[in-house]
Design an enzyme around this catalytic site. Sequence first.
Site, PDB file in Angstrom:
ATOM      1  N   CYS A   2       0.877  -1.166   0.000  1.00  0.00           N
ATOM      2  CA  CYS A   2       0.000   0.000   0.000  1.00  0.00           C
ATOM      3  C   CYS A   2       0.912   1.212   0.000  1.00  0.00           C
ATOM      4  CB  CYS A   2      -0.916  -0.003   1.224  1.00  0.00           C
ATOM      5  SG  CYS A   2      -1.938   1.491   1.353  1.00  0.00           S
ATOM      6  N   GLU A 106      -3.675   1.260  -6.245  1.00  0.00           N
ATOM      7  CA  GLU A 106      -2.783   0.179  -6.634  1.00  0.00           C
ATOM      8  C   GLU A 106      -2.719   0.153  -8.156  1.00  0.00           C
ATOM      9  OE1 GLU A 106       0.025  -1.391  -6.081  1.00  0.00           O
ATOM     10  OE2 GLU A 106      -0.875  -1.780  -4.109  1.00  0.00           O
TER      11      GLU A 106
END
Length: 235
Positions: A2, A106
């Site tokens: 992340c 992402e």
Amino acid sequence: MCGRFTLTVTWEELMTRYLIDPESVSPFHVPRYNIAPTQMVTAIIHDGSTNRIGQLQWGLVPSWAKDPSGGAKMINARSETLEDKPAYRMPFYRKRCLIPADGFYEWQKNGNGKQPFRIGLKNGEIFSMAGLYDTWITPGGEKLSTCTVITTEPNRLMEPIHNRMPVILRPADEALWLEREPSSHTHGNHPSHLQSLKELLRPYPAEEMQAVPVSTIVNSVKNDTEDCIRSITGS
């Protein structure tokens, strides 16, 4: 991993979500659309009597580190190895935090490079990523408080995009994650307490989440506007 996330809500919405008295702290949050490592992020900790909201630098610097240079490489902590890594072991036992977000980015590899997605809850609400924090004392005696986001294996939604995702806690589990010691007043690293914490470190249900393709302007940390979260599908 992340490596970027968003928190686009207002200060008032943030305080309401975490049941924090708005008079207990001066406002510091503004809507953020592209939060990046080494920046200051909003975090919730428990001080032993109540929840507190503040800012931590994203990238963990252990209290025992010789210098803070390694923090930028420690933005994520793998849930499977928290107790194996010296930098994460004691924070996992004693210094857990919530990192509020309403989306994270992402990048999915494709034939033309990488397509960024903004992933969040279908209802668009704020969620809490499980985090750890620590405090490093500078040579001058100043405190540097930092944090890391815990990651886990991907759910079905994330699998085609990336092989990791942040641990997202359900609201009902947030108090347990922040609890400094079990209710039995035994030590915070009591085996039964640790097992309860480990059970929270699982992928969030895919059916409650959505992934929206967004513009590659999010690739640059210099861009922090609403354009970063706008869907490129037009829906």
